[in-house]
Motif scaffolding. Structure first.
Motif, mmCIF file in Angstrom:
data_model
loop_
_atom_site.group_PDB
_atom_site.id
_atom_site.type_symbol
_atom_site.label_atom_id
_atom_site.label_comp_id
_atom_site.label_asym_id
_atom_site.label_seq_id
_atom_site.Cartn_x
_atom_site.Cartn_y
_atom_site.Cartn_z
ATOM 1 N N SER A 130 -3.859 -6.081 -0.637
ATOM 2 C CA SER A 130 -2.803 -5.081 -0.570
ATOM 3 C C SER A 130 -3.444 -3.735 -0.250
ATOM 4 O O SER A 130 -4.594 -3.469 -0.620
ATOM 5 N N ARG B 18 3.166 0.889 0.789
ATOM 6 C CA ARG B 18 2.330 -0.189 0.279
ATOM 7 C C ARG B 18 2.574 -1.450 1.095
ATOM 8 O O ARG B 18 3.716 -1.808 1.382
ATOM 9 N N SER C 294 1.084 -5.652 2.009
ATOM 10 C CA SER C 294 0.326 -6.799 1.534
ATOM 11 C C SER C 294 0.124 -7.772 2.692
ATOM 12 O O SER C 294 1.089 -8.108 3.398
ATOM 13 N N TYR C 295 -1.120 -8.217 2.888
ATOM 14 C CA TYR C 295 -1.436 -9.076 4.035
ATOM 15 C C TYR C 295 -2.223 -10.301 3.577
ATOM 16 O O TYR C 295 -3.089 -10.212 2.703
ATOM 17 N N GLU D 244 -6.381 -1.725 -1.783
ATOM 18 C CA GLU D 244 -5.963 -1.462 -3.158
ATOM 19 C C GLU D 244 -6.409 -2.606 -4.064
ATOM 20 O O GLU D 244 -6.882 -2.402 -5.170
ATOM 21 N N ALA E 39 4.886 -6.497 5.000
ATOM 22 C CA ALA E 39 4.584 -7.893 4.670
ATOM 23 C C ALA E 39 4.653 -8.741 5.934
ATOM 24 O O ALA E 39 5.370 -8.424 6.880
#
Length: 385
Positions: free
Chosen positions: A10, A17, A19-20, A54, A215
């Motif tokens: 993330s 923010r 996330s991958y 993060e 996302a």
């Protein structure tokens, strides 16, 4: 550990923010496609070391490049990356040859050897005759090739391209796209292309990762994504329309307002992180259909919209609808349709022959009632991520 690129992390940039979770194998080209503000550039910045993770890990070329929180974090120069920026970022005071040699010189290679390698790359890209020109003397396509040669000259393990064709005019874009595809096919490392253009993604990439709202919402081959889009955004990109449903059994799903929908499951197996197509009961799906495959039953004195017939149940995959908006172009008319009787029910887009209105008493018009049929053979169910 992958010898290509693998990120499971993330990233937070300001108030955004993302996330991958994806992997790009050596010799593979992955396109990252999505609307503005979706998180494409954040992903590129995280891989390039310009934005810290993060939480999670990033692997590049078979080694751990970053682990958060509190783990290793390699600097941008240590990551063995080649980067082609959207505006190319060529040095205006240097010739094309010295621009290509710059990365090698920065790694401590002598001037003569760096210029020799740079000349070889200009030759490979067919622009050796431009070696003495400065960026201001280059066309957009020529500048793009110089930037690509500079990125490849350092023998990177991972190549990042940020909107590599967006600065080109329409006439040169197709030619440069074909040349770029040839170069990427010969690249032995992992290549990641960030773009907002579906034509570039389909032409350049082996697989496409769709990014929406920070996302990854779909990850598969161009062919699989076109056959079974998993979100409304992707459906619109590939000329389809649709809505979210819940699987009841193979070939049958349900919608909270419309009831049963019949269609067929589309599998997307074959790569890390992708759905294997074995959806189970209760799983959320996206039901899509080509916009030119929707069938409209047109109102008339003796059809199913008559007062008596309205009490009869409609055929499967068939609903009353209202025409909300009509847009005409040179070859067709696009109708935005509201299905069912509630404002919360889905809106679909139908692309109709331009003469559709001439076959309806009074013509096709906005706020008109129609009946819409989705042929089950053309309804594709794809698992959402």
């Amino acid at each position: 550990m992958s010898a290509g690129l693998a990120i499971r992390a993330s990233v937070a940039v300001g108030g955004f923010r993302a996330s991958y979770e994806l992997e790009v194998r050596p010799g593979e080209v992955l396109a990252v496609l999505g609307p503005n503000g979706a998180g494409k550039s954040t992903l590129l910045r995280a891989i390039a070391g310009l934005a810290a993770l993060e939480r999670g890990t990033l692997e590049l070329g078979g080694r751990l490049a970053e682990e958060a929180p509190g783990g290793v974090r390699l600097g941008a120069r240590e990551r063995q990356l080649g980067v082609v920026f959207q505006d190319y970022v060529l040095f205006g005071h240097l010739s094309a040859l010295d621009n290509v040699a710059f990365g090698l010189r920065a790694r401590g290679i002598g001037r003569g050897e760096a210029r020799r390698v740079a000349a070889e790359w200009l030759e490979r890209l067919g622009i050796h005759d431009l070696a003495s020109r400065r960026p201001a003397q280059l066309s957009g396509g020529q500048a793009q090739k110089v930037a690509l040669a500079r990125a490849l000259a350092t023998s990177p393990r991972v190549l990042l391209l940020d909107e590599p064709l967006s600065a080109l005019d329409v006439e040169s874009r197709s030619e440069v796209r074909a040349e770029l595809r040839r170069v990427l096919a010969d690249f032995e490392g992992a290549a990641l292309v960030v773009t907002h253009d579906p034509a570039d993604a389909a032409a350049l990439a082996d697989r496409i990762a769709i990014v929406e709202g920070g996302a990854i919402t779909q990850l598969s081959t161009p062919e699989a994504i076109a056959a079974g889009p998993a979100t409304a955004y992707v459906a619109a990109l590939v000329g389809r329309t649709g809505f979210e449903v819940e699987l009841r059994e193979p070939g049958l799903a349900t919608h909270s307002d419309l009831g049963e929908i019949r269609g067929h499951l589309v599998g997307q197996a074959g790569a890390p992180g992708e759905s294997d197509g074995r959806a189970g009961p209760g799983e959320p799906l996206f039901a899509s259909i080509r916009t030119d495959r929707l069938e409209l039953v047109l109102p008339g004195a003796d059809d199913a919209l008559g007062p008596v017939a309205q009490a009869r149940p409609l055929a499967p995959n068939t609903w009353h609808a209202e025409v909300l908006r009509l847009e005409r172009d040179l070859g067709s008319v696009t109708a935005t349709l509201l299905l069912g009787e509630e404002q919360t029910t889905p809106r679909l887009t139908a692309r109709l022959p331009l003469d559709t209105g001439s076959r309806i008493p009074g013509g096709l018009r906005e706020r008109q009632s129609v009946i819409v049929h989705l042929p089950p053979a053309h309804v594709a169910f794809a698992a959402t991520r």
